[in-house]
Design a protein around this motif. Structure first.
Motif, PDB file in Angstrom:
ATOM      1  N   GLY A 107      -0.462 -14.568 -43.713  1.00 22.68           N
ATOM      2  CA  GLY A 107       1.107 -14.298 -43.154  1.00 22.68           C
ATOM      3  C   GLY A 107       1.720 -15.821 -43.445  1.00 22.68           C
ATOM      4  N   TRP A 108       1.253 -16.927 -44.169  1.00 22.68           N
ATOM      5  CA  TRP A 108       2.145 -17.961 -44.630  1.00 22.68           C
ATOM      6  C   TRP A 108       2.695 -17.896 -45.922  1.00 22.68           C
ATOM      7  CZ3 TRP A 108       1.644 -23.092 -41.928  1.00 22.68           C
ATOM      8  CH2 TRP A 108       1.080 -23.026 -40.698  1.00 22.68           C
ATOM      9  N   CYS A 109       3.971 -18.350 -45.902  1.00 23.82           N
ATOM     10  CA  CYS A 109       4.498 -18.653 -47.247  1.00 23.82           C
ATOM     11  C   CYS A 109       5.582 -19.781 -47.104  1.00 23.82           C
ATOM     12  CB  CYS A 109       5.287 -17.199 -47.760  1.00 23.82           C
ATOM     13  SG  CYS A 109       6.621 -16.716 -46.475  1.00 23.82           S
ATOM     14  N   LYS A 110       5.917 -20.040 -48.212  1.00 25.99           N
ATOM     15  CA  LYS A 110       6.906 -21.465 -48.221  1.00 25.99           C
ATOM     16  C   LYS A 110       8.089 -21.008 -49.046  1.00 25.99           C
ATOM     17  CE  LYS A 110       3.665 -25.278 -48.789  1.00 25.99           C
ATOM     18  NZ  LYS A 110       3.255 -26.215 -49.668  1.00 25.99           N
ATOM     19  N   ASP A 111       9.131 -21.664 -48.549  1.00 22.94           N
ATOM     20  CA  ASP A 111      10.320 -21.139 -49.142  1.00 22.94           C
ATOM     21  C   ASP A 111      10.649 -22.096 -50.333  1.00 22.94           C
ATOM     22  OD1 ASP A 111      11.710 -23.616 -48.166  1.00 22.94           O
ATOM     23  OD2 ASP A 111      12.533 -22.476 -46.481  1.00 22.94           O
ATOM     24  N   ARG A 112      11.687 -21.905 -51.123  1.00 19.87           N
ATOM     25  CA  ARG A 112      11.973 -22.543 -52.376  1.00 19.87           C
ATOM     26  C   ARG A 112      12.263 -24.367 -51.997  1.00 19.87           C
ATOM     27  NH1 ARG A 112      17.822 -21.097 -55.006  1.00 19.87           N
ATOM     28  NH2 ARG A 112      18.918 -22.431 -53.532  1.00 19.87           N
ATOM     29  N   TRP A 113      12.409 -24.533 -50.883  1.00 15.91           N
ATOM     30  CA  TRP A 113      12.672 -25.930 -50.445  1.00 15.91           C
ATOM     31  C   TRP A 113      11.329 -26.596 -49.792  1.00 15.91           C
ATOM     32  CZ3 TRP A 113      15.955 -22.047 -49.062  1.00 15.91           C
ATOM     33  CH2 TRP A 113      17.148 -21.956 -49.968  1.00 15.91           C
ATOM     34  N   GLY A 114      10.205 -25.896 -49.752  1.00 16.12           N
ATOM     35  CA  GLY A 114       8.768 -26.295 -49.423  1.00 16.12           C
ATOM     36  C   GLY A 114       8.678 -26.061 -47.939  1.00 16.12           C
ATOM     37  N   VAL A 115       9.658 -25.425 -47.089  1.00 14.27           N
ATOM     38  CA  VAL A 115       9.514 -25.392 -45.697  1.00 14.27           C
ATOM     39  C   VAL A 115       8.686 -24.155 -45.669  1.00 14.27           C
ATOM     40  CG1 VAL A 115      10.510 -24.818 -43.440  1.00 14.27           C
ATOM     41  CG2 VAL A 115      11.613 -26.404 -45.225  1.00 14.27           C
ATOM     42  N   SER A 116       7.555 -24.411 -44.859  1.00 21.83           N
ATOM     43  CA  SER A 116       6.356 -23.190 -44.352  1.00 21.83           C
ATOM     44  C   SER A 116       6.729 -22.386 -43.303  1.00 21.83           C
ATOM     45  CB  SER A 116       5.322 -23.871 -44.005  1.00 21.83           C
ATOM     46  OG  SER A 116       4.597 -24.548 -45.182  1.00 21.83           O
ATOM     47  N   TRP A 117       6.612 -21.027 -43.543  1.00 20.96           N
ATOM     48  CA  TRP A 117       7.070 -19.841 -42.539  1.00 20.96           C
ATOM     49  C   TRP A 117       5.491 -19.103 -42.300  1.00 20.96           C
ATOM     50  CZ3 TRP A 117      11.922 -19.562 -40.906  1.00 20.96           C
ATOM     51  CH2 TRP A 117      12.906 -20.172 -41.730  1.00 20.96           C
ATOM     52  N   MET A 143      -7.695 -12.535 -42.539  1.00 18.97           N
ATOM     53  CA  MET A 143      -8.236 -13.491 -43.374  1.00 18.97           C
ATOM     54  C   MET A 143      -8.260 -13.127 -45.051  1.00 18.97           C
ATOM     55  SD  MET A 143      -8.946 -16.155 -41.614  1.00 18.97           S
ATOM     56  CE  MET A 143      -9.615 -17.141 -42.765  1.00 18.97           C
ATOM     57  N   ASP A 144      -8.161 -12.093 -45.310  1.00 15.98           N
ATOM     58  CA  ASP A 144      -8.160 -11.456 -46.719  1.00 15.98           C
ATOM     59  C   ASP A 144      -6.436 -11.209 -46.970  1.00 15.98           C
ATOM     60  OD1 ASP A 144     -10.732 -11.421 -46.858  1.00 15.98           O
ATOM     61  OD2 ASP A 144     -11.272  -9.613 -46.249  1.00 15.98           O
ATOM     62  N   MET A 145      -5.865 -11.377 -46.208  1.00 16.87           N
ATOM     63  CA  MET A 145      -4.199 -11.104 -46.409  1.00 16.87           C
ATOM     64  C   MET A 145      -3.558 -12.331 -47.032  1.00 16.87           C
ATOM     65  SD  MET A 145      -3.537  -8.600 -43.326  1.00 16.87           S
ATOM     66  CE  MET A 145      -4.496  -7.155 -42.907  1.00 16.87           C
ATOM     67  N   LYS A 146      -2.581 -11.882 -47.484  1.00 16.77           N
ATOM     68  CA  LYS A 146      -1.500 -12.957 -47.837  1.00 16.77           C
ATOM     69  C   LYS A 146      -0.390 -12.455 -46.796  1.00 16.77           C
ATOM     70  CE  LYS A 146      -2.374 -14.509 -52.314  1.00 16.77           C
ATOM     71  NZ  LYS A 146      -2.241 -14.927 -53.574  1.00 16.77           N
ATOM     72  N   LYS A 147       0.663 -11.520 -47.164  1.00 22.43           N
ATOM     73  CA  LYS A 147       1.529 -10.982 -46.271  1.00 22.43           C
ATOM     74  C   LYS A 147       0.526  -9.990 -45.256  1.00 22.43           C
ATOM     75  CE  LYS A 147       3.969  -7.550 -47.727  1.00 22.43           C
ATOM     76  NZ  LYS A 147       4.998  -6.820 -48.462  1.00 22.43           N
ATOM     77  N   ILE A 148       0.814 -10.212 -44.338  1.00 20.86           N
ATOM     78  CA  ILE A 148       0.214  -9.253 -42.952  1.00 20.86           C
ATOM     79  C   ILE A 148       0.550  -7.657 -43.277  1.00 20.86           C
ATOM     80  CG2 ILE A 148      -0.079  -8.859 -40.766  1.00 20.86           C
ATOM     81  CD1 ILE A 148      -1.330 -11.716 -41.767  1.00 20.86           C
ATOM     82  N   ASP A 149      -0.534  -6.757 -43.448  1.00 16.08           N
ATOM     83  CA  ASP A 149      -0.405  -5.353 -43.660  1.00 16.08           C
ATOM     84  C   ASP A 149      -0.638  -5.006 -41.989  1.00 16.08           C
ATOM     85  OD1 ASP A 149      -1.184  -2.684 -43.520  1.00 16.08           O
ATOM     86  OD2 ASP A 149      -1.860  -3.091 -45.819  1.00 16.08           O
ATOM     87  N   VAL A 150       0.525  -4.586 -41.313  1.00 15.25           N
ATOM     88  CA  VAL A 150       0.529  -4.224 -40.229  1.00 15.25           C
ATOM     89  C   VAL A 150      -0.525  -2.952 -39.920  1.00 15.25           C
ATOM     90  CG1 VAL A 150       1.814  -3.312 -38.269  1.00 15.25           C
ATOM     91  CG2 VAL A 150       2.825  -4.948 -39.675  1.00 15.25           C
ATOM     92  N   ALA A 151      -0.571  -1.808 -40.833  1.00 11.92           N
ATOM     93  CA  ALA A 151      -1.328  -0.980 -40.662  1.00 11.92           C
ATOM     94  C   ALA A 151      -2.823  -1.319 -40.430  1.00 11.92           C
ATOM     95  CB  ALA A 151      -1.344   0.074 -41.719  1.00 11.92           C
TER      96      ALA A 151
END
Length: 159
Positions: A107-117, A143-151
């Motif tokens: 569920g983590w990603c970074k924006d183009r400025w390097g800020v983590s979300w 643990m197997d996900m990048k973006k969280i799959d709600v279902a």
């Protein structure tokens, strides 16, 4: 303008205003509320350059500082955005990753400025709070996900 007692200060190389405007356009209860120009030359800029930008992200007061290259963003700081469903999760994730950002894990990603979300569906947070086997199943699925799959998280919660 009243100054908040506690404000998050984010260090940017030179694009604090662009980042703040992106956040304001992406997240509800967000806005760019002001900026200050440097009164004199400084190590990473000139007099008159935008030095700081005042903004809010999902109701949290922030300052973006155009501080140059001395420091970089890291995962040691992140914004965690709670989402209600897959559509909201997708909207924020796609906005960040699709605007020059990058995917990470769980569920983590970074924006183009390097800020983590952390784009975190409430169902995942609820599962973790429930503890026991429900938390274990949801955690293992995450643990197997990048973006969280709600279902998939909801299915894991049910067993």
């Amino acid at each position: 303008m009243a100054i908040a007692k506690n404000t998050i200060c984010l260090w940017f190389e030179k694009e604090a205003e662009a980042a703040a405007r992106f956040y304001a356009a992406t997240f509800p209860d967000s806005a760019v509320t002001g900026f200050q120009r440097a009164p004199a030359d400084y190590p990473s800029g000139k007099a008159g350059d935008v030095l700081t930008v005042d903004f809010t992200v999902a109701g949290i007061p922030c300052i973006g500082l155009n501080g140059g290259t001395a420091f970089k963003q890291s995962e040691a700081f992140s914004f965690q955005i709670a989402t209600e469903d897959q559509a909201e999760t997708d909207r924020y994730w796609n906005a960040i990753v699709g605007n020059g950002g990058q995917e990470s894990a769980c569920g983590w990603c970074k924006d183009r400025w390097g800020v983590s979300w952390q784009i975190t569906p409430r169902t995942l947070t609820e599962a973790m709070s429930a503890g026991g086997e429900e938390a274990k199943r949801a955690f293992t699925a995450m643990m197997d996900m990048k973006k969280i799959d709600v279902a998939k998280i909801e299915a894991a919660r049910r067993g």
